[in-house]
Design a protein around this motif. Structure first.
Motif, short mmCIF file in Angstrom:
data_model
loop_
_atom_site.label_atom_id
_atom_site.label_comp_id
_atom_site.label_asym_id
_atom_site.label_seq_id
_atom_site.Cartn_x
_atom_site.Cartn_y
_atom_site.Cartn_z
N ARG A 107 0.91 -1.18 0.20
CA ARG A 107 0.04 -0.28 -0.22
C ARG A 107 0.98 1.24 0.03
O ARG A 107 0.45 2.55 -0.99
CB ARG A 107 -1.10 -0.12 0.93
N THR A 108 1.45 1.51 0.77
CA THR A 108 2.38 2.68 0.93
C THR A 108 3.21 2.83 -0.06
O THR A 108 3.91 3.42 -0.46
CB THR A 108 3.34 2.41 2.56
N PRO A 109 4.13 1.90 -0.32
CA PRO A 109 5.09 2.36 -1.95
C PRO A 109 4.20 2.82 -2.80
O PRO A 109 4.36 3.39 -3.71
CB PRO A 109 5.80 0.60 -2.13
N LEU A 110 3.09 2.01 -2.89
CA LEU A 110 1.77 2.50 -4.55
C LEU A 110 1.62 3.79 -4.33
O LEU A 110 1.48 4.34 -5.38
CB LEU A 110 0.65 1.09 -4.30
N THR A 111 1.69 3.92 -3.00
CA THR A 111 1.01 5.37 -3.31
C THR A 111 2.65 6.40 -3.02
O THR A 111 1.94 7.86 -3.53
CB THR A 111 0.63 5.87 -1.15
N VAL A 112 2.99 6.40 -2.40
CA VAL A 112 4.62 7.18 -2.95
C VAL A 112 4.92 7.26 -4.39
O VAL A 112 4.84 7.65 -5.33
CB VAL A 112 6.07 5.95 -2.28
N LEU A 113 4.68 5.92 -5.75
CA LEU A 113 4.91 5.59 -6.87
C LEU A 113 3.94 6.86 -7.35
O LEU A 113 3.68 7.46 -8.31
CB LEU A 113 4.34 4.58 -6.86
N ASP A 114 2.68 6.71 -6.72
CA ASP A 114 1.41 7.28 -7.14
C ASP A 114 1.21 8.77 -7.72
O ASP A 114 0.99 9.53 -8.24
CB ASP A 114 0.38 6.88 -6.79
N THR A 115 1.83 8.85 -5.83
CA THR A 115 2.31 10.53 -6.17
C THR A 115 3.47 11.19 -6.82
O THR A 115 3.30 11.96 -7.41
CB THR A 115 2.50 10.32 -4.18
N ARG A 116 4.12 9.75 -6.92
CA ARG A 116 5.42 10.49 -7.87
C ARG A 116 4.66 11.14 -9.33
O ARG A 116 4.87 11.84 -10.20
CB ARG A 116 6.86 9.82 -8.07
N ALA A 136 13.50 9.27 -10.16
CA ALA A 136 13.19 8.21 -9.01
C ALA A 136 11.93 7.63 -8.69
O ALA A 136 11.95 6.44 -7.98
CB ALA A 136 11.99 10.13 -7.86
N VAL A 137 10.77 7.78 -10.12
CA VAL A 137 9.81 6.86 -10.14
C VAL A 137 10.80 5.09 -10.70
O VAL A 137 10.37 4.28 -10.22
CB VAL A 137 9.00 7.53 -11.23
N ARG A 138 11.65 5.51 -11.18
CA ARG A 138 12.33 4.09 -11.50
C ARG A 138 13.09 3.57 -10.17
O ARG A 138 13.18 2.19 -9.54
CB ARG A 138 13.78 4.18 -11.96
N GLY A 178 14.02 7.09 4.53
CA GLY A 178 12.70 8.84 4.76
C GLY A 178 13.50 9.37 3.53
O GLY A 178 12.27 10.33 3.24
N ARG A 179 13.99 9.16 2.51
CA ARG A 179 13.44 10.37 1.17
C ARG A 179 12.05 9.76 0.69
O ARG A 179 11.55 10.42 -0.44
CB ARG A 179 14.59 9.62 -0.10
N ASP A 180 11.89 8.81 0.40
CA ASP A 180 11.20 7.82 0.04
C ASP A 180 9.73 8.32 0.47
O ASP A 180 8.21 9.18 -0.08
CB ASP A 180 10.81 6.38 0.07
#
Length: 314
Positions: A107-116, A136-138, A178-180
């Motif tokens: 859930r969290t990595p997908l949310t980060v990817l969607d935000t980017r 960053a998307v890569r 932290g960056r993610d």
């Protein structure tokens, strides 16, 4: 599984009861046949002794023996059936736990990817440079691949040995986590401040350590007020790597500090984003499995500090 065990027990008991009743019935017929009155008229031969048994008493004994045999067979069938389906029940629980864990971790990595991707779309529309966002998307995509691979390893019996190979460097993993999470925190004006005092290598693999850190930081961001800061400090203390994640939220209320690491346990709904109560339990499992621990170091109305300790690989 309980219903299946009960049905199997009834079926086995029914078949066993039929066999017991059949055998005892044949025995009763034999007793009745052998206890004809003509036998009583036969005189014993010289030196021969005969003992006569009342047929009614024998039949009563056979009936009592048959009832006891049916009860014993029924109980044994129930126990054997429950034991037979127990591995299936354990497999089903493991499957459901894996699905829940995978859903939570993705859930969290997908949310980060969607935000980017949303940020990338806005920059493309404005004609701004997108090279850094694409990189960053890569990175997020590679993180997703590593996460899925790690989850599959967890599902295997030899997952622990496979994850321990090599270990993870503390500094780059903490900085990457932290960056993610900063991408998500920026939406609410929350700052993720990271400081790593020492270089160290811990026994977890890089994906496992990153998962644990992402859960802790994401939990801190979720409970932080808008415009506040989440502080992540990593250092070496007495031969162990220690990571502290501090937030400026309202503290843990409505639930014991030890209960936050139990699955599906939540504090009261404060209107902020809520997870499924799985993340912190995963962090605890990872830490304990590798000789470490995670605890609530402090909590108050000024905020909460989570402390993750892991042994260093020499």
């Amino acid at each position: 599984m309980r219903d299946a065990a009960l049905r199997t027990a009834w079926q086995v008991a029914a078949v066993s009861t039929a066999l017991v009743v059949g055998i005892l019935g044949l025995a009763a017929l034999f007793v009745v046949h052998q206890s004809r009155p003509t036998e009583l008229l036969e005189k014993p031969a010289p030196g021969e002794t005969k003992i006569y048994v009342d047929a009614n008493e024998v039949l009563v004994a056979l009936v009592v023996l048959g009832v006891l045999a049916v009860i014993v067979v029924g109980f044994a069938s129930w126990r054997i059936s429950r034991r037979a389906v127990r591995p299936l029940g354990q497999a089903l629980r493991m499957q459901r736990a894996f699905v829940a864990d995978a859903s939570h971790e993705l859930r969290t990595p997908l949310t980060v990817l969607d935000t980017r991707l949303q940020l990338l779309t806005r920059r493309l529309e404005r004609g701004e440079p997108v090279d850094e966002t694409l990189r960053a998307v890569r990175r997020d995509t590679r993180t997703m691949i590593e996460l899925v691979t790690d989850l599959l390893l967890v599902a295997e019996a030899s997952a622990a040995e496979q994850r321990d190979e090599g270990g993870a460097d503390l500094r780059p993993t903490v900085l990457a986590a932290g960056r993610d999470l900063q991408v998500l925190a920026e939406e609410r004006g929350v700052r993720v401040e990271v400081a790593v005092a020492n270089e160290a290598k811990v026994g977890l693999s890089e994906p496992s350590l990153r998962r644990a850190l992402v859960v802790l930081i994401d939990n801190a961001v979720a409970h932080s007020p808008d415009g506040s800061a989440v502080r992540v400090d990593a250092e070496v203390e007495r031969g162990r790597a220690v990571v502290r994640v501090r937030d400026e939220g309202a503290g843990i209320t409505g639930i014991g500090v030890d209960q936050v690491f139990e699955r599906f346990r939540h504090g009261p709904d404060d209107g902020r984003r809520r997870g499924f109560g799985i993340g912190l339990s995963l962090v605890r499992d990872l830490a304990v499995r590798h000789g470490g621990r995670v605890v609530v170091e402090s909590t108050s109305a000024a905020g909460t500090t989570m402390r993750l300790e892991l042994p260093i690989v020499r």
